[in-house]
Design an enzyme around this catalytic site. Structure first.
Site, PDB file in Angstrom:
ATOM      1  N   GLN A  33       4.541 -15.208   7.705  1.00 37.80           N
ATOM      2  CA  GLN A  33       3.538 -15.462   6.675  1.00 37.80           C
ATOM      3  C   GLN A  33       3.701 -16.818   6.014  1.00 37.80           C
ATOM      4  O   GLN A  33       4.714 -17.496   6.179  1.00 37.80           O
ATOM      5  CB  GLN A  33       3.592 -14.362   5.606  1.00 37.80           C
ATOM      6  CG  GLN A  33       4.977 -14.177   4.997  1.00 37.80           C
ATOM      7  CD  GLN A  33       5.226 -12.783   4.452  1.00 37.80           C
ATOM      8  OE1 GLN A  33       4.306 -12.058   4.138  1.00 37.80           O
ATOM      9  NE2 GLN A  33       6.489 -12.405   4.328  1.00 37.80           N
ATOM     10  N   HIS A  64       8.440  -3.862 -11.226  1.00 34.61           N
ATOM     11  CA  HIS A  64       9.740  -3.498 -10.645  1.00 34.61           C
ATOM     12  C   HIS A  64      10.379  -2.315 -11.368  1.00 34.61           C
ATOM     13  O   HIS A  64      10.970  -1.440 -10.739  1.00 34.61           O
ATOM     14  CB  HIS A  64      10.657  -4.726 -10.615  1.00 34.61           C
ATOM     15  CG  HIS A  64      10.163  -5.768  -9.657  1.00 34.61           C
ATOM     16  ND1 HIS A  64      10.057  -7.101  -9.974  1.00 34.61           N
ATOM     17  CD2 HIS A  64       9.711  -5.651  -8.377  1.00 34.61           C
ATOM     18  CE1 HIS A  64       9.568  -7.760  -8.922  1.00 34.61           C
ATOM     19  NE2 HIS A  64       9.354  -6.904  -7.948  1.00 34.61           N
ATOM     20  N   ASP A 108      13.828  -6.075   4.804  1.00 30.52           N
ATOM     21  CA  ASP A 108      12.644  -6.938   4.718  1.00 30.52           C
ATOM     22  C   ASP A 108      12.549  -7.712   6.014  1.00 30.52           C
ATOM     23  O   ASP A 108      13.504  -8.386   6.413  1.00 30.52           O
ATOM     24  CB  ASP A 108      12.735  -7.882   3.514  1.00 30.52           C
ATOM     25  CG  ASP A 108      11.380  -8.532   3.221  1.00 30.52           C
ATOM     26  OD1 ASP A 108      10.752  -9.077   4.160  1.00 30.52           O
ATOM     27  OD2 ASP A 108      10.933  -8.485   2.060  1.00 30.52           O
ATOM     28  N   ASP A 139      12.170  -4.785  11.126  1.00 29.91           N
ATOM     29  CA  ASP A 139      10.880  -4.152  10.884  1.00 29.91           C
ATOM     30  C   ASP A 139      11.132  -2.775  10.239  1.00 29.91           C
ATOM     31  O   ASP A 139      11.726  -1.895  10.868  1.00 29.91           O
ATOM     32  CB  ASP A 139      10.188  -4.012  12.249  1.00 29.91           C
ATOM     33  CG  ASP A 139       8.832  -3.349  12.145  1.00 29.91           C
ATOM     34  OD1 ASP A 139       8.571  -2.666  11.133  1.00 29.91           O
ATOM     35  OD2 ASP A 139       8.046  -3.509  13.081  1.00 29.91           O
ATOM     36  N   GLY A 140      10.700  -2.613   8.998  1.00 32.56           N
ATOM     37  CA  GLY A 140      10.950  -1.365   8.264  1.00 32.56           C
ATOM     38  C   GLY A 140      10.340  -0.157   8.949  1.00 32.56           C
ATOM     39  O   GLY A 140      10.884   0.949   8.890  1.00 32.56           O
ATOM     40  N   ASP A 157       8.084  -1.524  -1.034  1.00 35.67           N
ATOM     41  CA  ASP A 157       7.558  -2.619  -1.852  1.00 35.67           C
ATOM     42  C   ASP A 157       6.993  -3.675  -0.908  1.00 35.67           C
ATOM     43  O   ASP A 157       7.590  -4.727  -0.706  1.00 35.67           O
ATOM     44  CB  ASP A 157       8.691  -3.206  -2.716  1.00 35.67           C
ATOM     45  CG  ASP A 157       8.185  -4.342  -3.585  1.00 35.67           C
ATOM     46  OD1 ASP A 157       6.958  -4.450  -3.772  1.00 35.67           O
ATOM     47  OD2 ASP A 157       9.022  -5.134  -4.068  1.00 35.67           O
ATOM     48  N   SER A 158       5.847  -3.365  -0.359  1.00 39.93           N
ATOM     49  CA  SER A 158       5.291  -4.234   0.683  1.00 39.93           C
ATOM     50  C   SER A 158       4.187  -5.112   0.116  1.00 39.93           C
ATOM     51  O   SER A 158       3.742  -4.929  -1.013  1.00 39.93           O
ATOM     52  CB  SER A 158       4.711  -3.368   1.789  1.00 39.93           C
ATOM     53  OG  SER A 158       3.625  -2.633   1.266  1.00 39.93           O
ATOM     54  N   THR A 159       3.727  -6.029   0.947  1.00 41.15           N
ATOM     55  CA  THR A 159       2.492  -6.748   0.633  1.00 41.15           C
ATOM     56  C   THR A 159       1.338  -5.752   0.754  1.00 41.15           C
ATOM     57  O   THR A 159       1.543  -4.586   1.094  1.00 41.15           O
ATOM     58  CB  THR A 159       2.304  -7.915   1.623  1.00 41.15           C
ATOM     59  OG1 THR A 159       2.494  -7.413   2.946  1.00 41.15           O
ATOM     60  CG2 THR A 159       3.305  -9.032   1.359  1.00 41.15           C
ATOM     61  N   ASP A 160       0.132  -6.209   0.507  1.00 38.51           N
ATOM     62  CA  ASP A 160      -1.012  -5.282   0.523  1.00 38.51           C
ATOM     63  C   ASP A 160      -1.131  -4.566   1.868  1.00 38.51           C
ATOM     64  O   ASP A 160      -0.847  -5.165   2.907  1.00 38.51           O
ATOM     65  CB  ASP A 160      -2.305  -6.054   0.222  1.00 38.51           C
ATOM     66  CG  ASP A 160      -2.312  -6.574  -1.205  1.00 38.51           C
ATOM     67  OD1 ASP A 160      -1.600  -6.003  -2.051  1.00 38.51           O
ATOM     68  OD2 ASP A 160      -3.019  -7.558  -1.481  1.00 38.51           O
TER      69      ASP A 160
END
Ligand code: AG3
Length: 280
Positions: A33, A64, A108, A139-140, A157-160
């Site tokens: 990204q 958080h 992550d 890779d989670g 807690d990921s990106t969208d």
């Protein structure tokens, strides 16, 4: 004098946040990204991934604290915690405030997010050196598949949940999460805003309900996220999560036992929201 403006590019929000900024501290591209850190007079430093603001120094504590302390207080003895995503370290910092936690594994996929956060977000990336922490750049989605009955709490807690993080909100993924959790395990994930992303919230809630016996939703107001009224979805293997089970001893700015209860929507509204009855 003209402001320098930074415009967010959140493709799934119907508005674009536009921040007056004083500086671009970092801009680079990782394998996964685009990563940026900008400085705003009001928000402080903002971590931006693929054009979308992830956290800012001024208000990150709200997100958080609620991502970490709600599931950790709803669990009787959270010893093993898995965080998927969260490379800025904010959730990890909160998780480690619990002395019950013996091991916190942070997976992550993008190690550059962790490195950039250590360099530019020192108030968030404070806990990586704690001896209880294991950091993996994997890779989670694949990582959880290797475990059965391993974790007490799993926080995503990921990106969208669009683009490469979408798989982290599918029914298949929740089945892997369920299996990786111990008997009283609890899953929490960030699931977007009520008004701008309601279809996403509903889709995730439906998938969770196919997998977990107890599913719920709580919210917090996050001033830096378009839509503000942000949701966190919960799947619990055994117990309801609306009440803290343990005394709140952690030092926080906003989270407390009362705020824990207050974060959950009244059941009547929650049901309208996820069933599709709430329209606007
Ligand atoms: N992760 C979720 C941020 C979601 C922001 N979305 C948006 N602004 N549309 C944040 C990572 C913080 N640890």
């Amino acid at each position: 004098m003209m402001d320098t403006l930074f415009m967010e590019r959140d493709p799934y929000a119907p508005i674009r946040h536009c921040y007056p900024i004083s500086n671009v501290l970092y801009h680079g591209k990782s394998e996964y990204q685009d990563i940026m850190v900008v400085e705003s007079p009001h928000f402080g430093r903002i971590l931006v991934l693929d054009g979308v603001a992830q956290c800012d120094e001024k208000y990150e504590f709200i997100y958080h604290e609620f991502m970490a302390h709600v599931p950790l207080h709803a669990h009787p003895n959270p010893e093993d915690v898995l965080i998927i995503g969260g490379g800025d370290g904010g959730v990890l910092r909160e998780v480690l405030k619990h002395p019950e936690v013996k091991r916190a594994v942070l997976v992550d996929i993008d190690k550059e997010v962790i490195e950039v956060s250590k360099r530019f977000l020192p108030t968030m990336a404070v806990a990586f050196e704690d001896p209880r922490v294991i950091v993996l750049n994997e890779d989670g989605y694949k990582y959880v598949q290797d475990y059965e009955g391993e974790f007490d709490v799993i926080i995503v807690d990921s990106t969208d949940p669009v683009g490469f993080a979408h798989v982290l909100t599918t029914e298949e993924f929740f089945r892997h999460v369920y299996r990786a959790l111990k008997e009283e395990g609890i899953y929490v994930g960030q699931t977007e805003s009520i008004h701008y992303h309601l279809e996403i919230v509903r889709r995730i809630q439906r998938s969770l309900k196919k997998v977990f016996p107890v599913v719920d939703l709580y919210t917090a107001v996050i001033p830096g996220y378009a839509g503000y009224w942000w949701t966190m979805s919960v799947g619990s293997k055994k117990r309801p999560v609306r009440e803290p089970l343990r005394e709140v001893k952690v030092q926080t700015k906003l989270y407390s036992a009362d705020m824990h209860r207050h974060a959950f929507l009244p059941v009547s509204f929650y049901e309208k929201l996820v069933s599709g009855e709430y329209v606007f």
